[in-house]
Design a protein around this motif. Sequence first.
Motif, short mmCIF file in Angstrom:
data_model
loop_
_atom_site.label_atom_id
_atom_site.label_comp_id
_atom_site.label_asym_id
_atom_site.label_seq_id
_atom_site.Cartn_x
_atom_site.Cartn_y
_atom_site.Cartn_z
N TYR A 6 0.85 -1.19 0.00
CA TYR A 6 0.00 0.00 0.00
C TYR A 6 0.89 1.24 0.00
O TYR A 6 1.73 1.40 0.88
CB TYR A 6 -0.90 -0.02 1.24
CG TYR A 6 -1.84 1.17 1.34
CD1 TYR A 6 -2.86 1.33 0.42
CD2 TYR A 6 -1.71 2.09 2.36
CE1 TYR A 6 -3.74 2.40 0.50
CE2 TYR A 6 -2.58 3.17 2.46
CZ TYR A 6 -3.59 3.31 1.53
OH TYR A 6 -4.46 4.37 1.62
N LYS A 7 0.72 2.07 -1.03
CA LYS A 7 1.53 3.28 -1.14
C LYS A 7 0.73 4.35 -1.87
O LYS A 7 0.09 4.07 -2.90
CB LYS A 7 2.82 2.97 -1.92
CG LYS A 7 3.76 4.14 -2.03
CD LYS A 7 5.03 3.75 -2.77
CE LYS A 7 5.93 4.96 -2.89
NZ LYS A 7 7.12 4.67 -3.68
N ASP A 8 0.77 5.56 -1.36
CA ASP A 8 0.13 6.72 -1.98
C ASP A 8 -1.35 6.49 -2.29
O ASP A 8 -1.84 6.88 -3.35
CB ASP A 8 0.87 7.14 -3.25
CG ASP A 8 2.31 7.57 -2.98
OD1 ASP A 8 2.57 8.08 -1.87
OD2 ASP A 8 3.16 7.38 -3.87
N GLY A 9 -2.06 5.80 -1.40
CA GLY A 9 -3.49 5.59 -1.57
C GLY A 9 -3.86 4.47 -2.52
O GLY A 9 -5.04 4.28 -2.80
N ILE A 10 -2.89 3.71 -3.00
CA ILE A 10 -3.15 2.61 -3.93
C ILE A 10 -2.73 1.29 -3.27
O ILE A 10 -1.57 1.13 -2.89
CB ILE A 10 -2.40 2.77 -5.26
CG1 ILE A 10 -2.74 4.10 -5.93
CG2 ILE A 10 -2.68 1.59 -6.19
CD1 ILE A 10 -4.16 4.22 -6.42
N LEU A 11 -3.67 0.36 -3.14
CA LEU A 11 -3.36 -0.99 -2.69
C LEU A 11 -3.04 -1.81 -3.94
O LEU A 11 -3.87 -1.91 -4.85
CB LEU A 11 -4.54 -1.61 -1.95
CG LEU A 11 -4.38 -3.05 -1.50
CD1 LEU A 11 -3.27 -3.16 -0.44
CD2 LEU A 11 -5.68 -3.60 -0.95
N SER A 12 -1.82 -2.34 -4.02
CA SER A 12 -1.39 -3.13 -5.18
C SER A 12 -1.21 -4.58 -4.74
O SER A 12 -0.51 -4.85 -3.76
CB SER A 12 -0.07 -2.60 -5.73
OG SER A 12 -0.22 -1.27 -6.15
N ILE A 13 -1.83 -5.49 -5.47
CA ILE A 13 -1.73 -6.91 -5.16
C ILE A 13 -1.18 -7.62 -6.38
O ILE A 13 -1.78 -7.59 -7.46
CB ILE A 13 -3.10 -7.50 -4.77
CG1 ILE A 13 -3.69 -6.70 -3.61
CG2 ILE A 13 -2.97 -8.97 -4.41
CD1 ILE A 13 -5.15 -6.96 -3.36
N LEU A 14 -0.02 -8.24 -6.22
CA LEU A 14 0.63 -8.99 -7.29
C LEU A 14 0.19 -10.44 -7.22
O LEU A 14 0.33 -11.09 -6.19
CB LEU A 14 2.16 -8.89 -7.16
CG LEU A 14 2.96 -9.62 -8.23
CD1 LEU A 14 2.78 -8.94 -9.59
CD2 LEU A 14 4.42 -9.67 -7.85
#
Length: 158
Positions: free
Chosen positions: A132-140
């Motif tokens: 989670y960074k800068d308001g974006i949750l990223s899931i690989l």
Amino acid sequence: MSNLVNVPKNGSLANTNSNANFPTLSNWLDDIFNRDLPSVFASNFNTGITLPKVNIKETADDFMVEMAVPGLKKSDFHLDLDNQVLSISTETKEENETKEENYTRREFGYSSFKRTFTLPESVNDEKIDANYKDGILSILLPKKEEAKQKPARSIKVS
């Protein structure tokens, strides 16, 4: 090269580069996103329930799910995987109280969401990673080795 997938409502996605042994991204996305939401989510008033927007990208090696959820902390998220179903949820509570001589004002808020995704069999669920960074949750969501897209090659005619 990454492909951003646009999901049309009640539409169909064609993916001609998929491995035939695994469910296609288009089948996966059609199943997930082309369902009508209950009318409470489509209404014009604020019910305290919002579903964050999601982008899903596919590369030869993995899927990337990006969810716009600003204003939260890493610890607010709960990610669970159960029987190829990925659940992403959060709950936040806020409470403020002001006391003065003649009155007491108390305001509180509560918000939550839960999104679930049925993962294709091609995902290697042992190597899923999230940040989670800068308001974006990223899931690989990495693909299993046998599901990775093979590069184009020429076949010599003998």
